[in-house]
Design an enzyme around this catalytic site. Structure first.
Site, mmCIF file in Angstrom:
data_model
loop_
_atom_site.group_PDB
_atom_site.id
_atom_site.type_symbol
_atom_site.label_atom_id
_atom_site.label_comp_id
_atom_site.label_asym_id
_atom_site.label_seq_id
_atom_site.Cartn_x
_atom_site.Cartn_y
_atom_site.Cartn_z
ATOM 1 N N GLY A 46 0.706 -1.077 0.124
ATOM 2 C CA GLY A 46 -0.120 0.282 0.139
ATOM 3 C C GLY A 46 0.502 1.611 -0.152
ATOM 4 N N GLN A 51 2.880 10.087 1.977
ATOM 5 C CA GLN A 51 4.142 9.560 2.213
ATOM 6 C C GLN A 51 4.861 9.881 0.813
ATOM 7 O OE1 GLN A 51 1.919 5.894 2.419
ATOM 8 N NE2 GLN A 51 3.835 5.083 3.678
ATOM 9 N N CYS A 94 5.636 -0.483 7.629
ATOM 10 C CA CYS A 94 5.410 0.907 7.019
ATOM 11 C C CYS A 94 6.123 1.314 6.159
ATOM 12 C CB CYS A 94 4.824 2.453 7.885
ATOM 13 S SG CYS A 94 4.294 4.300 7.560
ATOM 14 N N LEU A 95 6.122 1.515 4.905
ATOM 15 C CA LEU A 95 7.414 2.258 3.788
ATOM 16 C C LEU A 95 8.106 3.920 4.649
ATOM 17 C CD1 LEU A 95 5.826 1.066 0.515
ATOM 18 C CD2 LEU A 95 7.949 0.023 1.934
ATOM 19 N N HIS A 136 -5.148 1.261 7.279
ATOM 20 C CA HIS A 136 -3.515 1.452 7.614
ATOM 21 C C HIS A 136 -3.272 2.660 6.840
ATOM 22 C CE1 HIS A 136 0.631 1.086 8.151
ATOM 23 N NE2 HIS A 136 0.930 2.222 7.123
ATOM 24 N N GLU A 137 -3.923 2.679 5.598
ATOM 25 C CA GLU A 137 -3.033 4.138 4.401
ATOM 26 C C GLU A 137 -4.377 5.085 4.738
ATOM 27 O OE1 GLU A 137 -1.025 3.623 3.039
ATOM 28 O OE2 GLU A 137 -0.703 1.636 2.783
ATOM 29 N N HIS A 140 -3.492 7.282 6.985
ATOM 30 C CA HIS A 140 -1.922 8.408 6.649
ATOM 31 C C HIS A 140 -2.600 9.589 6.177
ATOM 32 C CE1 HIS A 140 1.778 6.169 6.271
ATOM 33 N NE2 HIS A 140 1.127 4.999 6.328
HETATM 34 O O1 K1U Z 1 3.877 2.376 4.073
HETATM 35 C C1 K1U Z 1 2.370 1.560 3.821
HETATM 36 O O2 K1U Z 1 1.679 2.370 4.103
HETATM 37 C C2 K1U Z 1 2.364 0.573 3.101
HETATM 38 C C3 K1U Z 1 2.697 -1.232 3.949
HETATM 39 C C4 K1U Z 1 1.242 -1.094 4.117
HETATM 40 C C5 K1U Z 1 0.712 -2.361 4.762
HETATM 41 C C6 K1U Z 1 1.481 -3.310 5.378
HETATM 42 C C7 K1U Z 1 1.760 -4.284 6.345
HETATM 43 C C8 K1U Z 1 0.338 -4.165 6.976
HETATM 44 C C9 K1U Z 1 -0.330 -2.886 6.826
HETATM 45 C C10 K1U Z 1 -0.073 -2.080 5.923
HETATM 46 C C11 K1U Z 1 3.820 -1.740 3.097
HETATM 47 O O3 K1U Z 1 3.394 -2.090 2.384
HETATM 48 S S1 K1U Z 1 5.188 -2.118 4.820
HETATM 49 C C12 K1U Z 1 5.295 -3.679 3.125
HETATM 50 C C13 K1U Z 1 4.936 -4.793 3.799
HETATM 51 O O4 K1U Z 1 4.234 -5.050 4.722
HETATM 52 C C14 K1U Z 1 5.225 -5.937 2.677
HETATM 53 C C15 K1U Z 1 5.903 -5.994 1.353
HETATM 54 C C16 K1U Z 1 6.468 -6.861 0.777
HETATM 55 C C17 K1U Z 1 5.528 -7.679 0.608
HETATM 56 C C18 K1U Z 1 4.493 -7.643 1.416
HETATM 57 C C19 K1U Z 1 4.447 -7.210 2.827
HETATM 58 ZN ZN ZN Z 2 2.322 3.475 5.986
#
Ligand code: K1U
Ligand code: ZN
Length: 185
Positions: A46, A51, A94-95, A136-137, A140
């Site tokens: 996401g 962000q 979260c990225l 979660h998004e 943000h």
């Molecule tokens: O930064 C963000 O908002 C994105 C975030 C979203 C998220 C992940 C897990 C639970 C809730 C919300 C991410 O994508 S973090 C990276 C991640 O979890 C992931 C990366 C590659 C494959 C699978 C997961």
């Molecule tokens: Zn996030």
């Protein structure tokens, strides 16, 4: 399409409330496409516009499994119109808070209404990773990070580590006594 730089916490831009979009026009479509490219490259599941420094109510998500075809979803002005009484505990990342993960409790199922890539009003029922990720998004867009759902102790520990990492990054690479950069392992 273009890769957009992702803002790392702590940063005041991640604490702002984002503004609704009037309609999904070519500029917003371009933003959605760039956000999807940035999300897949990260990689993430996401991404929310704040962000990447854009304070507009736009998110992208993809809840497909590793062995499935991509299922990108672009949402402008998302609203939760139904939430379940049942909650679920999910380990979130979260990225904008790289390398930090924690369990967050949220409603297990949600119905979200939004404008899609073509400016059409849509509704979607979501649960599992997709449901958690949409919530979660959407957080943000209100300036809320997943650490805001944790105890002050856990939140401050993560934010302190991120501040330290930012300071180290700004200082530049570590040097050996001769001034040469330390070789990567
Ligand atoms: O930064 C963000 O908002 C994105 C975030 C979203 C998220 C992940 C897990 C639970 C809730 C919300 C991410 O994508 S973090 C990276 C991640 O979890 C992931 C990366 C590659 C494959 C699978 C997961
Ligand atoms: Zn996030």
């Amino acid at each position: 399409m273009a890769l957009l730089p992702i803002i790392i916490a702590p940063d005041p831009r991640l604490k702002q409330i984002s503004a609704p979009v009037a309609r999904v026009d070519d500029r917003i479509r371009r933003l959605m496409d760039d956000m999807l490219e940035t999300m897949y490259q990260a990689p993430g599941v996401g991404l929310a516009a704040p962000q990447v420094g854009v304070l507009k109510r736009v998110i992208v998500v993809d809840g497909s499994a590793k062995d499935e075809e991509r299922a990108p979803l672009c949402m402008a002005n998302p609203e939760l119109i139904e939430i379940s009484e049942e909650d679920v505990n999910y380990e979130e990342g979260c990225l904008s808070l790289p390398e930090h993960y924690a369990e967050v409790v949220r409603p297990a199922q949600v119905r979200v209404r939004y404008l899609d890539h073509e400016n059409e009003i849509r509704e979607l029922d979501a649960e599992g990773l997709l449901g958690t990720c949409i919530q979660h998004e959407m957080d943000h867009l209100e300036g809320i990070l997943f650490v805001d759902h944790l105890s002050a102790l856990k939140r401050n520990m993560i934010l302190r580590k991120l501040t330290k990492a930012k300071k180290a990054e700004a200082k530049g690479p570590d040097k050996t006594p001769t001034g040469a950069p330390v070789a990567a392992e």
